[in-house]
Scaffold this active site. Structure first.
Site, PDB file in Angstrom:
ATOM      1  N   LYS A   1      38.339  41.772  52.153  1.00  0.00           N
ATOM      2  CA  LYS A   1      36.934  41.502  51.769  1.00  0.00           C
ATOM      3  C   LYS A   1      36.071  41.336  53.029  1.00  0.00           C
ATOM      4  CE  LYS A   1      38.525  39.437  47.503  1.00  0.00           C
ATOM      5  NZ  LYS A   1      38.141  38.749  46.280  1.00  0.00           N
TER       6      LYS A   1
ATOM      7  N   HIS B   1      35.952  47.669  42.640  1.00  0.00           N
ATOM      8  CA  HIS B   1      36.306  46.244  42.645  1.00  0.00           C
ATOM      9  C   HIS B   1      35.230  45.476  41.863  1.00  0.00           C
ATOM     10  CE1 HIS B   1      37.051  42.169  44.000  1.00  0.00           C
ATOM     11  NE2 HIS B   1      38.257  42.578  44.357  1.00  0.00           N
TER      12      HIS B   1
ATOM     13  N   GLU C   1      33.777  42.835  42.396  1.00  0.00           N
ATOM     14  CA  GLU C   1      32.661  42.310  43.207  1.00  0.00           C
ATOM     15  C   GLU C   1      31.634  43.404  43.481  1.00  0.00           C
ATOM     16  OE1 GLU C   1      35.098  40.503  46.249  1.00  0.00           O
ATOM     17  OE2 GLU C   1      35.797  39.060  44.761  1.00  0.00           O
TER      18      GLU C   1
ATOM     19  N   GLY D   1      40.242  34.995  42.919  1.00  0.00           N
ATOM     20  CA  GLY D   1      39.818  33.900  43.793  1.00  0.00           C
ATOM     21  C   GLY D   1      39.754  32.543  43.104  1.00  0.00           C
TER      22      GLY D   1
ATOM     23  N   SER E   1      44.483  36.231  42.151  1.00  0.00           N
ATOM     24  CA  SER E   1      45.218  35.000  42.504  1.00  0.00           C
ATOM     25  C   SER E   1      46.724  35.209  42.594  1.00  0.00           C
ATOM     26  CB  SER E   1      44.879  33.865  41.530  1.00  0.00           C
ATOM     27  OG  SER E   1      43.512  33.528  41.649  1.00  0.00           O
TER      28      SER E   1
HETATM   29  C1  PEP Z   1      40.778  40.698  44.878  1.00  0.00           C
HETATM   30  O1  PEP Z   1      39.656  40.363  45.204  1.00  0.00           O
HETATM   31  O2  PEP Z   1      41.073  41.901  44.753  1.00  0.00           O
HETATM   32  C2  PEP Z   1      41.741  39.640  44.627  1.00  0.00           C
HETATM   33  C3  PEP Z   1      42.798  39.921  43.918  1.00  0.00           C
HETATM   34  O3  PEP Z   1      41.466  38.415  45.167  1.00  0.00           O
HETATM   35  P1  PEP Z   1      42.398  37.099  45.108  1.00  0.00           P
HETATM   36  O4  PEP Z   1      43.799  37.531  45.421  1.00  0.00           O
HETATM   37  O5  PEP Z   1      41.830  36.208  46.144  1.00  0.00           O
HETATM   38  O6  PEP Z   1      42.283  36.572  43.725  1.00  0.00           O
END
Ligand code: PEP
Length: 254
Positions: free
Chosen positions: A14, A100, A102, A176, A216
């Site tokens: 990220k 993604h 985001e 996250g 996560s």
């Molecule tokens: C991601 O943003 O692709 C992701 C899986 O983040 P995290 O592992 O922090 O949940």
């Protein structure tokens, strides 16, 4: 029983890290990889654009692949601030994450935009990591499977194959947050994705195409998630920023 597909462990860094941070993290992963004979997984790191070139130099020859977090659908032109798949290929990238959550949320990316980006990626002979996943409201409303089906159908590039596409199932509410669906819930969605891939690409191609779980994933839950029959690796955000955690997740692939 051997796994039907070789797991892919993908790190999504990220918008984190300056040049020295990225090169240090890459160097740590290279050292871990060097100490490991015959890893049971493929590994790719997707740093911010600003450090891709230097991370690429740091991981050269290590067996760790280079990736990016996004690209524009066009090859070049008047797209201020954007980066094309051609440019990423030029830097040595082999994978590009598209869609993604985001990007979908913060930049209004629709399935059509994600599909156009994925097509740009595969046209450069790179592999698109196509992300799909439901929001918490969609899950609470019982719409997870419909949402995932629609996103998959709308986001896959026209010429998708196991060689140029990886699907990442990432429940938005799990990213996250430290929360994950249950193992059964993850497997249910992954099985649905594979069934839909079989409808679209044929059973043989679908049986070869890797479907990652993201949201996560950590060293303490990776083993159970990666053991699910239709989970072929992970897309990892937070835990990919610590070499020991990212490596521990990768080593959870049996
Ligand atoms: C991601 O943003 O692709 C992701 C899986 O983040 P995290 O592992 O922090 O949940």
């Amino acid at each position: 029983m051997p796994r039907p597909r070789r797991p892919l462990i993908a790190g999504n860094w990220k918008m984190n890290g300056l040049l020295s941070d990225g090169v240090t993290l890459a160097g740590e992963l290279v050292a871990l990889m060097k100490g490991r004979l015959n890893p049971a997984f493929d590994m790719v790191v997707c740093p911010p654009f600003t450090v891709i070139a230097d991370v690429g130099k740091a991981i050269a020859g290590s067996g760790i692949a280079l990736g990016a977090q996004d690209c524009h659908a066009a090859e070049k032109g008047a797209h201020t601030g954007d980066i094309s798949a051609v440019m990423l290929a030029d830097l040595g990238c082999r994978f590009v994450i598209v869609g993604h959550s985001e990007r979908r949320t913060n930049h209004g990316e629709t399935d059509a935009i994600v599909k156009a980006k994925a097509e740009a990626v595969v046209s450069r002979r790179l592999t698109a990591i196509v992300c799909i996943g439901e929001t918490e409201a969609e899950r609470d409303a019982g719409n997870t499977l419909d949402v995932v089906k629609a996103q998959l159908a709308g986001s896959l590039p026209g010429k998708a194959s196991a060689a140029n596409v990886v699907v990442a199932y990432e429940p938005v509410w799990a990213i996250g947050t430290g929360r994950t669906p249950s193992d059964d819930e993850v497997q249910e969605v992954h099985a649905l994705i594979r069934a839909r891939l079989a409808d679209a690409l044929g059973a043989e191609e679908a049986a070869r195409l890797r479907v990652l779980y993201g949201g996560s994933m950590k060293p303490d839950n990776a083993h159970a998630l990666l053991a699910l029959p239709d989970v072929d690796g992970g897309l990892i955000g937070g835990a990919s920023l610590k070499s020991r955690d990212f490596w521990a997740i990768a080593e959870s692939c049996l």
